[in-house]
Design a protein around this motif. Structure first.
Motif, PDB file in Angstrom:
ATOM      1  N   LEU A  86       0.941  -1.317   0.039  1.00 33.70           N
ATOM      2  CA  LEU A  86      -0.113  -0.133   0.020  1.00 33.70           C
ATOM      3  C   LEU A  86       0.863   1.214   0.069  1.00 33.70           C
ATOM      4  O   LEU A  86       0.678   2.210  -0.703  1.00 33.70           O
ATOM      5  CB  LEU A  86      -0.759   0.111   1.269  1.00 33.70           C
ATOM      6  CG  LEU A  86      -1.924   0.880   1.399  1.00 33.70           C
ATOM      7  CD1 LEU A  86      -3.135   0.261   0.300  1.00 33.70           C
ATOM      8  CD2 LEU A  86      -2.603   0.876   2.664  1.00 33.70           C
ATOM      9  N   TRP A  87       2.031   1.093   0.682  1.00 30.00           N
ATOM     10  CA  TRP A  87       2.722   2.502   0.953  1.00 30.00           C
ATOM     11  C   TRP A  87       3.701   2.724  -0.055  1.00 30.00           C
ATOM     12  O   TRP A  87       3.897   3.994  -0.601  1.00 30.00           O
ATOM     13  CB  TRP A  87       3.663   2.455   2.179  1.00 30.00           C
ATOM     14  CG  TRP A  87       2.716   3.009   3.414  1.00 30.00           C
ATOM     15  CD1 TRP A  87       1.821   2.221   4.099  1.00 30.00           C
ATOM     16  CD2 TRP A  87       2.508   4.354   3.659  1.00 30.00           C
ATOM     17  NE1 TRP A  87       1.268   3.205   5.105  1.00 30.00           N
ATOM     18  CE2 TRP A  87       1.518   4.506   4.549  1.00 30.00           C
ATOM     19  CE3 TRP A  87       3.130   5.721   3.131  1.00 30.00           C
ATOM     20  CZ2 TRP A  87       1.267   5.756   5.061  1.00 30.00           C
ATOM     21  CZ3 TRP A  87       2.755   6.916   3.647  1.00 30.00           C
ATOM     22  CH2 TRP A  87       1.909   6.813   4.636  1.00 30.00           C
ATOM     23  N   GLU A  88       4.052   1.526  -1.038  1.00 32.91           N
ATOM     24  CA  GLU A  88       4.726   1.756  -2.277  1.00 32.91           C
ATOM     25  C   GLU A  88       3.902   2.537  -3.024  1.00 32.91           C
ATOM     26  O   GLU A  88       4.286   3.545  -3.816  1.00 32.91           O
ATOM     27  CB  GLU A  88       5.213   0.477  -2.620  1.00 32.91           C
ATOM     28  CG  GLU A  88       5.959   0.436  -3.859  1.00 32.91           C
ATOM     29  CD  GLU A  88       5.927  -0.836  -4.623  1.00 32.91           C
ATOM     30  OE1 GLU A  88       6.098  -1.881  -4.072  1.00 32.91           O
ATOM     31  OE2 GLU A  88       6.029  -0.878  -6.360  1.00 32.91           O
ATOM     32  N   ASP A  89       2.764   2.093  -3.245  1.00 31.96           N
ATOM     33  CA  ASP A  89       1.696   2.729  -4.078  1.00 31.96           C
ATOM     34  C   ASP A  89       1.639   4.431  -3.654  1.00 31.96           C
ATOM     35  O   ASP A  89       1.476   5.176  -4.625  1.00 31.96           O
ATOM     36  CB  ASP A  89       0.294   2.142  -4.118  1.00 31.96           C
ATOM     37  CG  ASP A  89       0.416   1.090  -4.910  1.00 31.96           C
ATOM     38  OD1 ASP A  89       1.127   0.918  -5.855  1.00 31.96           O
ATOM     39  OD2 ASP A  89      -0.822   0.182  -5.032  1.00 31.96           O
ATOM     40  N   ILE A  90       1.413   4.581  -2.518  1.00 31.62           N
ATOM     41  CA  ILE A  90       1.058   5.848  -2.050  1.00 31.62           C
ATOM     42  C   ILE A  90       2.212   6.689  -2.256  1.00 31.62           C
ATOM     43  O   ILE A  90       2.285   7.869  -2.773  1.00 31.62           O
ATOM     44  CB  ILE A  90       0.720   5.977  -0.477  1.00 31.62           C
ATOM     45  CG1 ILE A  90      -0.429   5.211  -0.059  1.00 31.62           C
ATOM     46  CG2 ILE A  90       0.897   7.200  -0.084  1.00 31.62           C
ATOM     47  CD1 ILE A  90      -0.913   5.090   1.369  1.00 31.62           C
ATOM     48  N   LEU A  91       3.461   6.382  -1.936  1.00 32.55           N
ATOM     49  CA  LEU A  91       4.549   7.127  -2.023  1.00 32.55           C
ATOM     50  C   LEU A  91       5.111   7.583  -3.530  1.00 32.55           C
ATOM     51  O   LEU A  91       5.198   8.730  -3.953  1.00 32.55           O
ATOM     52  CB  LEU A  91       5.975   6.311  -1.500  1.00 32.55           C
ATOM     53  CG  LEU A  91       6.064   6.073  -0.027  1.00 32.55           C
ATOM     54  CD1 LEU A  91       7.201   5.861   0.357  1.00 32.55           C
ATOM     55  CD2 LEU A  91       5.877   7.516   0.819  1.00 32.55           C
ATOM     56  N   PHE A  92       4.718   6.477  -4.480  1.00 28.16           N
ATOM     57  CA  PHE A  92       4.953   6.772  -5.876  1.00 28.16           C
ATOM     58  C   PHE A  92       3.669   7.494  -6.319  1.00 28.16           C
ATOM     59  O   PHE A  92       3.949   8.126  -7.529  1.00 28.16           O
ATOM     60  CB  PHE A  92       5.345   5.295  -6.671  1.00 28.16           C
ATOM     61  CG  PHE A  92       6.670   4.991  -6.664  1.00 28.16           C
ATOM     62  CD1 PHE A  92       7.581   5.723  -7.490  1.00 28.16           C
ATOM     63  CD2 PHE A  92       7.038   4.120  -5.623  1.00 28.16           C
ATOM     64  CE1 PHE A  92       9.000   5.185  -7.289  1.00 28.16           C
ATOM     65  CE2 PHE A  92       8.226   4.003  -5.357  1.00 28.16           C
ATOM     66  CZ  PHE A  92       9.466   4.211  -6.367  1.00 28.16           C
ATOM     67  N   SER A  93       2.471   7.383  -5.861  1.00 25.36           N
ATOM     68  CA  SER A  93       1.397   8.216  -6.559  1.00 25.36           C
ATOM     69  C   SER A  93       1.864   9.592  -6.106  1.00 25.36           C
ATOM     70  O   SER A  93       1.017  10.612  -6.493  1.00 25.36           O
ATOM     71  CB  SER A  93       0.167   7.740  -6.166  1.00 25.36           C
ATOM     72  OG  SER A  93      -0.114   7.956  -4.457  1.00 25.36           O
ATOM     73  N   ASN A  94       2.559  10.197  -5.055  1.00 26.28           N
ATOM     74  CA  ASN A  94       2.603  11.512  -4.559  1.00 26.28           C
ATOM     75  C   ASN A  94       4.306  12.034  -4.675  1.00 26.28           C
ATOM     76  O   ASN A  94       4.696  12.316  -3.745  1.00 26.28           O
ATOM     77  CB  ASN A  94       2.186  11.605  -3.340  1.00 26.28           C
ATOM     78  CG  ASN A  94       1.701  13.110  -2.843  1.00 26.28           C
ATOM     79  OD1 ASN A  94       1.876  13.877  -3.923  1.00 26.28           O
ATOM     80  ND2 ASN A  94       1.679  13.462  -1.745  1.00 26.28           N
TER      81      ASN A  94
END
Lengths: 359, 359
Positions: free
Chosen positions: B225-233
Motif C-alpha cells: 500500500l505504501w509503495e503505491d502511496i509514495l509513488f502516487s505522490n
C-alpha cells in the motif's frame, strides 16, 4: 539485610522508584530529598518516601543513593553529598546519557561505588503527581558499571532495581549512549524537525489533528531538558544525524529515478524489523482475547458491562474506549483471559441487546 | 429524499462508512461490493451494507458511489462502472493522494459528478473485521471537487459525509497532496528510515521495546500500500525530503558548532506548534476529570469500580489501564464528568480501601 535507600529528586522517576521500593521486602527505609518542599510533602503523603531531611542527612545512612534530578543538576549533587556517604554505599543516577555522568561518578570517594543507571520508562506527564509504582513494570533498566565495580555490588543494585518490575540490562556507558542516540534522541529530533517544517505550510496543521499529532507527541517534551540531553550526547547524535541524512538522500534518489523495487525493499525491511521488537506488556495478564462491543451512551454502562460479565465469572483484564459519540454511544474493547470466555462474553452481551463480536 | 449509497471495497474504510451510513436518517439503502465473498458476507452480518450484487448492479441505482478499494484498483473500477451510473450520480473515493484520482474521475460520463475524498482516519488494523461505525468521529474528511462541480452537489456529498461524525474540509487536490506529503508520507518515511538504521546497531533493538516501538508504529503498515502511496505522490514527497534533509543538516551544523541557543529555539518552536494542533477527541464527553486509582489484581475489579461509582450516580466516561503487574495490581485512570464528581469518586474509593487521587 534490608536496605536503606535515599532518593534525591522526587519527580516522576524518583517518586515512582520510591513508590515501587516502599512495596518491596528488600527495602527497610526510604529517605527522600527535593528542593521543592511541596513535592516532599506530596511524596510523604503518597508513601513514596518514609522520611526527609537535608541533602546531607538523607544520604548518610543510605546503602543506595538514587540521584533522580535532571541531568544538569547531577553535577552539583555529587560533590555536595560525597563527604557524607557511608563506605560501601552505591550511588546511581537515572539520566538519559551516561558518559558524562560516569566521569562525575568517578570522583566519588574511595569505597563508594558509582554505577550509572537509565530506566527506559517515562510518561508524557512529569512531577510527583504523575508518579506510579508500576511505571517500570517490564521496562528495560540499563546499568553502566565501571571496570572496577565489584560483581556483588552490581548484583545487589540489580536485585534492588528489579523490585520495580524492570528488567536490568548491563551495558558499557559508551555503547549505551550510541544506542540511545539512535532510539531516543534521533526520534526526538525527527519529530521536532517535522513539526517545524509542517508549521511553514498553510492549512497543514488543520489536517494534522489525527495521526500527525500522535506521531509527533515527543515534540511536546520539555525543551530545556532536551537541550541538555542533546548536548550531553552531542557527538553520537551528530553521527546519528549523518546516518539518517544518508538514508533519506538514498531514498529520495530512488523515488526520483523511479526505483520501485528499492523503495519496496526499504518498506518491507522496516516492517519486518519493527514487528520483531518485543512489545512491552502493560495488561494484567500476558495474553488475552479482545471483544469489541458497541454500547449506548448512558450512565453506568461501564459498570454494567463489568457486572454482566462478572456475574458469569468472566474477568475483564483490559478495557479501552476506542471511539465514542456524545449522546449516542461508543465502541469499547474488552480484554478477557481466554478465547472461550470471549465467546461467552459475546453471547452474554447479545442477551442484553448489546452488539459485540470477537476482534 | 433519502439517498441510495453504493460502497465498492469493504475493508476498514468501506466497512466503517457503511456502518456509519446504516445508522443515518439520510440513507435509505446501502449496496456493497467486494471481490472477496467472505468479506461481503461479513459486511451483511455487521449491517455495514443492506444488499450486494455484481459491480455493475450495485452502482446502477446509487445516488452516491464510494470507491473504497486500494488506490491502484481505482483505475480499474472507474471504467467498469462508468456505463452503469445514473445521471446526477456522485462518484467519490477514499484514497490518500488526490491528483492521480482526479484525472481518473475526469473520465466519468457527462452528468456524473466526480469528487475526490480522503477521510483522515484509520487504524493499525485493517479489513472489515476492524470496521467501526465511529471511526470517523471528529476526524477531518477532505473533499476535492473540480472547477465544474455544482455547489449543491458538493453540499449534498458533504452533508452525507458529515453523517459519519467527520468534519469536511474542501481543498484543491494539488494542495491536499502537498500537505499530506508533509503530515503523512514524510512521517512514514522517517519512521521507516529510523527503523532500518537502528536495525544495523547491535543491542539497539533490545532497548527499543518501549518508546521507540511506539514512535515507529507506522513503520509496520502494509508495504504494498505504501509503495503505491509514495509513488502516487512522488514529486511532492521528494520536495518534502529535500526540506527535511535541509532542516536536519542545519541542526547538525548547530550541534557541531555548539550553538545551544539555535537548537533551543528549534525545540521551543516545535513544542509550541505541536501543542497548538487541536486534539481529536474520542471520549464520551468533551471535557472530563481524571481519577487515578491503584487496584488489586482480582476478578471483577473493573466491574466493582463501575458499580461503586455507579451506585453513587457517578458515570465513568473514560477508562484506561495504565500499568499493571499480574497477581499484584494495577494503576487505572478513570474519567468522570466533573471535578466535583472526581472528588466524590476519590472518597468513595477510599471508603472501599482503594488508593485513589485526582490527576
Amino acid at each position: 539485610m534490608r536496605a536503606r535507600v535515599a532518593i534525591i529528586g522526587l519527580g516522576l522517576i524518583g517518586g515512582s522508584l520510591g513508590m515501587a521500593f516502599s512495596n518491596s521486602e528488600q527495602v527497610e527505609l526510604i529517605y527522600g530529598f527535593d528542593s521543592d518542599s511541596e513535592t516532599v510533602q506530596r511524596a510523604l503523603e503518597m508513601e513514596a518516601i518514609h522520611c526527609t531531611g537535608t541533602l546531607e542527612a538523607v544520604v548518610q545512612d543510605a546503602d543506595f543513593v538514587f540521584i533522580c534530578t535532571p541531568l544538569k543538576s547531577v553535577k552539583g549533587v555529587i560533590p555536595s553529598i560525597a563527604a557524607y556517604l557511608k563506605p560501601g554505599c552505591v550511588v546511581t543516577d537515572v539520566s538519559s546519557t551516561k558518559e558524562q555522568v560516569m566521569r562525575l561518578l568517578s570522583e566519588l570517594p574511595v569505597g563508594v561505588h558509582g554505577i550509572g543507571g537509565h530506566p527506559m520508562a517515562g510518561s508524557e506527564k512529569h512531577g510527583i503527581g504523575a508518579a506510579d509504582r508500576y511505571l517500570f513494570e517490564n521496562a528495560v533498566y540499563v546499568l553502566t558499571p565501571v571496570v572496577g565495580t565489584p560483581l556483588e555490588v552490581l548484583a545487589a543494585l540489580s536485585a534492588l532495581v528489579e523490585e520495580t518490575g524492570a528488567r536490568v540490562k548491563v551495558m558499557d556507558a559508551e555503547q549505551h549512549d550510541r544506542v540511545v542516540a539512535l532510539i531516543s534522541h534521533l526520534p526526538h529530533i525527527l519529530a521536532m524537525s517535522l513539526v517545524n517544517l509542517v508549521a511553514q505550510e498553510e492549512d497543514a496543521l488543520l489536517l494534522a489533528a489525527g495521526g500527525f499529532r500522535d506521531t509527533t507527541r515527543i515534540a511536546s517534551s520539555n525543551p530545556e531538558l532536551w537541550e541538555d540531553i542533546l548536548f550531553s550526547n552531542r557527538e553520537k547524535v551528530s553521527q546519528g544525524l549523518d546516518a539518517i541524512i544518508q538514508e533519506l538522500s538514498q531514498l529520495k534518489e530512488e523515488l526520483d529515478t523511479l526505483q520501485r523495487k528499492a523503495v519496496r525493499l526499504r518498506l518491507d525491511s522496516a516492517r519486518q524489523v519493527r514487528d520483531s521488537i518485543p512489545q512491552r506488556r502493560k495488561g494484567l495478564i500476558p495474553e488475552f482475547q479482545d471483544v469489541i462491543t458497541v454500547v449506548p451512551d448512558r450512565p453506568g454502562i461501564i459498570g454494567q458491562l463489568g457486572g454482566w460479565l462478572g456475574s458469569h465469572g468472566i474477568n475483564i483484564v483490559d478495557i479501552e474506549i476506542l471511539r465514542a459519540r456524545e449522546g449516542d454511544g461508543g465502541t469499547i474493547r474488552l480484554g478477557v483471559p481466554t478465547k472461550q470466555e470471549a465467546l461467552r462474553a459475546v453471547s452474554i452481551l447479545h442477551e442484553q441487546g448489546i452488539k459485540a463480536w470477537m476482534s
